[in-house]
Motif scaffolding. Structure first.
Motif, mmCIF file in Angstrom:
data_model
loop_
_atom_site.group_PDB
_atom_site.id
_atom_site.type_symbol
_atom_site.label_atom_id
_atom_site.label_comp_id
_atom_site.label_asym_id
_atom_site.label_seq_id
_atom_site.Cartn_x
_atom_site.Cartn_y
_atom_site.Cartn_z
ATOM 1 N N LEU A 26 0.815 -1.212 0.000
ATOM 2 C CA LEU A 26 0.000 0.000 0.000
ATOM 3 C C LEU A 26 0.847 1.261 0.000
ATOM 4 C CD1 LEU A 26 -2.788 -0.908 2.597
ATOM 5 C CD2 LEU A 26 -2.931 -0.980 0.100
ATOM 6 N N TYR A 27 2.099 1.148 0.397
ATOM 7 C CA TYR A 27 2.955 2.312 0.599
ATOM 8 C C TYR A 27 4.102 2.378 -0.397
ATOM 9 C CZ TYR A 27 0.398 2.176 4.972
ATOM 10 O OH TYR A 27 -0.603 2.133 5.903
ATOM 11 N N PHE A 28 4.558 1.212 -0.853
ATOM 12 C CA PHE A 28 5.671 1.154 -1.789
ATOM 13 C C PHE A 28 5.146 0.774 -3.171
ATOM 14 C CE2 PHE A 28 7.561 0.629 2.347
ATOM 15 C CZ PHE A 28 8.745 1.350 2.281
ATOM 16 N N GLY A 29 5.966 1.012 -4.186
ATOM 17 C CA GLY A 29 5.571 0.718 -5.546
ATOM 18 C C GLY A 29 4.918 1.914 -6.198
ATOM 19 N N SER A 30 4.139 1.665 -7.243
ATOM 20 C CA SER A 30 3.456 2.739 -7.961
ATOM 21 C C SER A 30 1.971 2.690 -7.648
ATOM 22 C CB SER A 30 3.674 2.598 -9.467
ATOM 23 O OG SER A 30 3.121 1.386 -9.947
ATOM 24 N N HIS A 31 1.371 3.890 -7.509
ATOM 25 C CA HIS A 31 -0.061 3.993 -7.205
ATOM 26 C C HIS A 31 -0.653 5.188 -7.935
ATOM 27 C CE1 HIS A 31 0.134 0.918 -4.083
ATOM 28 N NE2 HIS A 31 1.269 1.478 -3.697
ATOM 29 N N VAL A 32 -1.877 5.025 -8.394
ATOM 30 C CA VAL A 32 -2.599 6.077 -9.118
ATOM 31 C C VAL A 32 -3.855 6.422 -8.350
ATOM 32 C CG1 VAL A 32 -3.739 6.695 -11.280
ATOM 33 C CG2 VAL A 32 -1.749 5.196 -11.322
ATOM 34 N N PRO A 56 2.157 4.125 -22.716
ATOM 35 C CA PRO A 56 1.654 3.032 -23.563
ATOM 36 C C PRO A 56 1.773 3.383 -25.040
ATOM 37 C CG PRO A 56 0.129 3.507 -21.778
ATOM 38 C CD PRO A 56 1.149 4.587 -21.747
ATOM 39 N N GLN A 57 2.080 2.394 -25.857
ATOM 40 C CA GLN A 57 2.219 2.552 -27.299
ATOM 41 C C GLN A 57 3.338 3.513 -27.679
ATOM 42 O OE1 GLN A 57 0.228 0.349 -28.697
ATOM 43 N NE2 GLN A 57 -0.739 0.051 -26.694
ATOM 44 N N ASP A 86 -0.969 2.203 -16.836
ATOM 45 C CA ASP A 86 -0.398 1.335 -17.872
ATOM 46 C C ASP A 86 0.947 1.808 -18.406
ATOM 47 O OD1 ASP A 86 -2.563 -0.432 -17.701
ATOM 48 O OD2 ASP A 86 -3.718 0.722 -19.163
ATOM 49 N N TYR A 87 1.541 2.814 -17.793
ATOM 50 C CA TYR A 87 2.916 3.187 -18.140
ATOM 51 C C TYR A 87 3.859 2.056 -17.731
ATOM 52 C CZ TYR A 87 2.450 8.166 -19.412
ATOM 53 O OH TYR A 87 2.169 9.359 -20.047
ATOM 54 N N ARG A 88 4.843 1.815 -18.550
ATOM 55 C CA ARG A 88 5.934 0.914 -18.174
ATOM 56 C C ARG A 88 6.994 1.735 -17.447
ATOM 57 N NH1 ARG A 88 7.467 -0.392 -23.904
ATOM 58 N NH2 ARG A 88 6.136 1.427 -24.268
ATOM 59 N N TYR A 89 7.636 1.135 -16.474
ATOM 60 C CA TYR A 89 8.630 1.905 -15.722
ATOM 61 C C TYR A 89 9.666 0.995 -15.087
ATOM 62 C CZ TYR A 89 6.333 0.660 -11.252
ATOM 63 O OH TYR A 89 5.825 -0.014 -10.168
ATOM 64 N N GLU A 90 10.792 1.580 -14.747
ATOM 65 C CA GLU A 90 11.847 0.939 -13.960
ATOM 66 C C GLU A 90 12.600 2.044 -13.244
ATOM 67 O OE1 GLU A 90 14.371 -1.215 -16.648
ATOM 68 O OE2 GLU A 90 14.396 0.409 -18.108
ATOM 69 N N TYR A 91 13.369 1.655 -12.268
ATOM 70 C CA TYR A 91 14.139 2.628 -11.502
ATOM 71 C C TYR A 91 15.574 2.671 -12.005
ATOM 72 C CZ TYR A 91 10.228 2.431 -8.208
ATOM 73 O OH TYR A 91 8.972 2.488 -7.639
ATOM 74 N N GLU A 92 16.075 3.888 -12.195
ATOM 75 C CA GLU A 92 17.494 4.077 -12.496
ATOM 76 C C GLU A 92 18.180 4.497 -11.191
ATOM 77 O OE1 GLU A 92 19.463 6.177 -16.115
ATOM 78 O OE2 GLU A 92 19.405 7.642 -14.469
ATOM 79 N N ILE A 120 4.744 -2.289 -14.667
ATOM 80 C CA ILE A 120 3.613 -1.582 -15.271
ATOM 81 C C ILE A 120 2.779 -0.953 -14.168
ATOM 82 C CG2 ILE A 120 1.518 -1.804 -16.658
ATOM 83 C CD1 ILE A 120 2.807 -4.144 -18.093
ATOM 84 N N VAL A 121 2.450 0.337 -14.324
ATOM 85 C CA VAL A 121 1.624 1.041 -13.351
ATOM 86 C C VAL A 121 0.198 0.496 -13.410
ATOM 87 C CG1 VAL A 121 0.686 3.269 -12.648
ATOM 88 C CG2 VAL A 121 3.030 3.127 -13.557
ATOM 89 N N GLN A 122 -0.325 0.121 -12.264
ATOM 90 C CA GLN A 122 -1.688 -0.400 -12.169
ATOM 91 C C GLN A 122 -2.533 0.518 -11.302
ATOM 92 O OE1 GLN A 122 -2.705 -4.040 -13.437
ATOM 93 N NE2 GLN A 122 -1.387 -2.782 -14.732
ATOM 94 N N GLY A 123 -3.804 0.626 -11.642
ATOM 95 C CA GLY A 123 -4.729 1.346 -10.784
ATOM 96 C C GLY A 123 -5.284 0.430 -9.719
ATOM 97 N N LYS A 124 -6.149 0.973 -8.910
ATOM 98 C CA LYS A 124 -6.799 0.176 -7.879
ATOM 99 C C LYS A 124 -7.727 -0.833 -8.531
ATOM 100 C CE LYS A 124 -9.525 0.565 -3.642
ATOM 101 N NZ LYS A 124 -10.211 1.483 -2.699
ATOM 102 N N SER A 125 -7.682 -2.053 -8.068
ATOM 103 C CA SER A 125 -8.515 -3.101 -8.653
ATOM 104 C C SER A 125 -9.990 -2.792 -8.472
ATOM 105 C CB SER A 125 -8.204 -4.450 -8.005
ATOM 106 O OG SER A 125 -9.087 -5.443 -8.476
ATOM 107 N N GLN A 126 -10.735 -2.964 -9.553
ATOM 108 C CA GLN A 126 -12.179 -2.772 -9.513
ATOM 109 C C GLN A 126 -12.921 -4.102 -9.541
ATOM 110 O OE1 GLN A 126 -13.453 0.369 -9.121
ATOM 111 N NE2 GLN A 126 -11.286 0.954 -8.984
ATOM 112 N N TYR A 127 -12.182 -5.187 -9.304
ATOM 113 C CA TYR A 127 -12.819 -6.502 -9.403
ATOM 114 C C TYR A 127 -13.903 -6.633 -8.337
ATOM 115 C CZ TYR A 127 -13.384 -11.391 -10.593
ATOM 116 O OH TYR A 127 -13.907 -12.583 -11.031
#
Length: 620
Positions: A26-32, A56-57, A86-92, A120-127
């Protein structure tokens, strides 16, 4: 999701560094959220960190510098005022040695499909989980110690492929494997690792993404659909999870800040030469929080019914030391892990692979144990396979391989396994391990699986063995489903189905699995005839079953066996039934017990015992 800029308080940071954090995802990683995207990563002892993003693209990289957290000089953070779904990312990362390295996000919840590997940046799951599934998940595992458990070990990528040769997606798999497993009579599926990994042939055991379901088979929501469909069909679902070691690939956790960070600081304990992996440093609070959070994430987010934990040998015992001393650090970590999972997910079942003889793996922590519910019974599996591979004329010399397991069975709670490791690297399938003619192999495979079901302990069988897969498991497109064109294999599949039906219906075969009163030898030592006989008991006297296993190639037309009381006894199952390719029809007539004491019982019956046969008898 929480905005990390404000949420990593001093208290939460202390939890993370002390190894008490169970929700670090919840605190680390990517969040939108709310028009912004945040990135947070733990990288101590470096000069600078930036996140490299690609829309993306697009192949155009955007470099976004990160800053140190105001309360913690080991954590880097940035908040970008736009939605970067959906952005791709990595840390330099610029290391202390001024070297620039790129790393994927340890807390990424999605990754590119191999051979690409960016996060890949993910949003909050809507499942939207159906309420009935949520209720079922809370209640399904109650009284599991006294319930039937027949687990189908499944590797998604090689069970079956789509018509175009591609992997089945999680959703496609749900429509294929769930009806099959249910029809065959299994109660659970165990998925070999689906945490993200770079190499197909590693079977998933060399993990790079501890919070990302592999993109080979679809998205996280696709996986949730598969979990939901299992639940709706009454199939439990375990995840094979790897908490002890990880992949050496340079883009992932290895030397994350340019030096050993997630891996063992002690060089002699760091590398696993047999597997080519690195051991986690479970003395480090941040690593413990990472692993605790991974475990909680899979159980909480995906609603798995539990874990089978792989390769605990290097946590319970000191790695790379042939003397195998106990690993106090690893044991302490495992106790922390099982206690935390059982506290927050009391419905989850925890299964230890544990290939060595560490004591009290399935004891409660308060009683000096490790806190697992079950462990795999490698001793039984190895002994029985050695026995069955031996020509029948020589089995009398190693009769102890069949009866020895009961001496230690009640020291732990066991699962009797025929797992994937037994059918690779030249070992052959179960069918092909067995001596004799083609027909004799099938007779003995039915006998072996009959003994497997009748022996105390829960059950696990690797995919394909249920229909007599002829070749060993290879990383090929799919199992040899064309074998169903042959009568012997169709009969074998029918046999396994009926055997598991008997297992589920006869309480004596599972209700007292971990209680000594649930098992009684009638004759454990009949090495001359290569026969064992025993009683399995449930809580009710009328559930009592007499089991006779003839491992010889010789029939015994008037075989005497002791029974506990007078009356008529009826054969309720035989592996020699003609329906399955045997030579007998099920004996419907009753055998009246005579007052002839035998096998330490006051009565006995005489039965026809064909060669290579397991039969079950009950009082009529």
């Amino acid at each position: 999701m929480i905005s990390q800029a404000n949420s990593l308080t001093q208290e939460k940071l202390l939890e993370f560094h002390e190894g008490r954090m169970t929700d670090a995802y919840l605190y680390f990683g990517s969040h939108v959220q709310e028009g912004e995207t945040t990135f947070t990563v733990w990288v101590p002892g470096v000069e600078q960190v930036a996140v490299i993003c690609t829309a993306p693209q697009s192949n155009l990289e955007e470099k976004i510098p990160m800053t140190l957290h105001p309360l913690d000089s080991s954590i880097w953070h940035v908040s970008v005022p736009r939605m970067m779904m959906d952005y791709r990312y990595e840390y330099e990362i610029e290391t202390a040695q001024k070297e620039k390295i790129r790393k994927v996000d340890p807390f990424a919840r999605a990754s590119e499909k191999r051979p690409q590997n960016k996060s890949i940046v993910q949003g909050k799951s809507q499942y939207d989980w159906p309420q009935a599934v949520l209720v079922q998940k809370e209640t399904s595992n109650r009284q599991h110690f006294e319930s039937a458990m027949a687990i189908y070990e499944l590797h998604i990528g090689t069970w079956k492929r789509a018509k175009d040769g591609q992997f089945l997606t999680y959703r496609e798999l749900a429509e294929e494997v769930i009806p099959y497993v249910k029809k065959q009579g299994f109660t659970h599926i165990e998925l070999m690792p689906i945490t993200e990994h770079p190499l197909d042939e590693s079977w998933g055991y060399q993990t790079t993404g501890y919070f990302a379901p592999t993109s080979r088979y679809g998205t996280a929501d696709d996986l949730k659909y598969f979990v939901q469909r299992c639940s709706e069909n009454g199939i439990g679902l375990f995840l094979d999870w790897v908490p002890g070691h990880f992949c050496v690939d340079a883009h992932a956790l290895a030397s994350f800040n340019g030096t050993p960070l997630y891996e063992e600081a002690r060089p002699e304990r760091r590398m696993n030469p047999d597997w080519g992996t690195l051991n986690f440093d479970v003395r480090k609070g941040e690593v413990i929080s990472f692993l605790l959070s991974s475990g909680h994430y899979w159980l909480g987010e995906f609603k798995f019914d539990g874990f089978r934990m792989d390769a605990l040998v290097n946590l319970l015992f000191v790695p790379n030391d042939p003397a195998r001393p106990h690993n106090d650090d690893g044991v302490a970590f495992l106790r922390t892990l099982t206690a935390s999972l059982r506290q927050h997910h009391p419905q989850a079942i925890l299964i230890a692979e544990d290939a060595w003889h560490f004591p009290k793996v399935t004891e409660e922590i308060e009683e000096g144990g490790i806190g697992f519910h079950y462990k795999w019974n490698f001793g039984w599996m190895n002994d029985v396979q050695v026995y069955m591979k031996t020509p029948p004329s020589q089995r009398s010399r190693i009769h102890g391989n069949i009866n020895f397991s009961i001496f230690y069975h009640y020291e732990e709670r066991y699962i009797s396994t025929f797992s994937h490791d037994e059918f690779v690297h030249g070992q052959g399938s179960l069918l092909n391990k067995l001596p004799g003619t083609y027909e004799e192999k099938f007779h003995q495979l039915r006998l072996l699986l009959g003994f497997w079901v009748a022996h105390p302990g829960k059950k696990l069988l690797f995919m394909g063995q249920e229909f007599g897969h002829f070749d060993e498991w290879k990383f090929q497109p799919e199992l040899d489903w064309h074998l169903y064109d042959f009568k012997a294999h169709r009969q074998m599949a029918l046999f396994t189905k009926d055997l598991l039906r008997v297992y589920r219906n006869e309480k004596a075969l599972f209700e007292l699995d971990d209680k000594q009163e649930g098992f009684l030898w009638l004759d454990a030592d009949n090495s001359e005839q290569s026969v064992v006989s025993f009683i399995r008991r449930g809580r009710s006297p009328e559930d009592e079953c007499i089991v006779i296993c003839n491992f010889s190639d010789r029939p015994y037309p008037r075989f005497q066996v002791g029974v506990p009381s007078n009356g008529a006894y009826l054969q309720v199952f035989s592996t020699d039934d003609a329906l399955y390719g045997g030579n007998s029809t099920l004996q419907k007539s009753s055998f009246l017990a005579a007052d002839h004491a035998f096998n330490n019982q006051n009565q006995s019956i005489e039965v026809n015992l064909p060669a290579f046969t397991m039969s079950i008898w009950k009082k009529n």
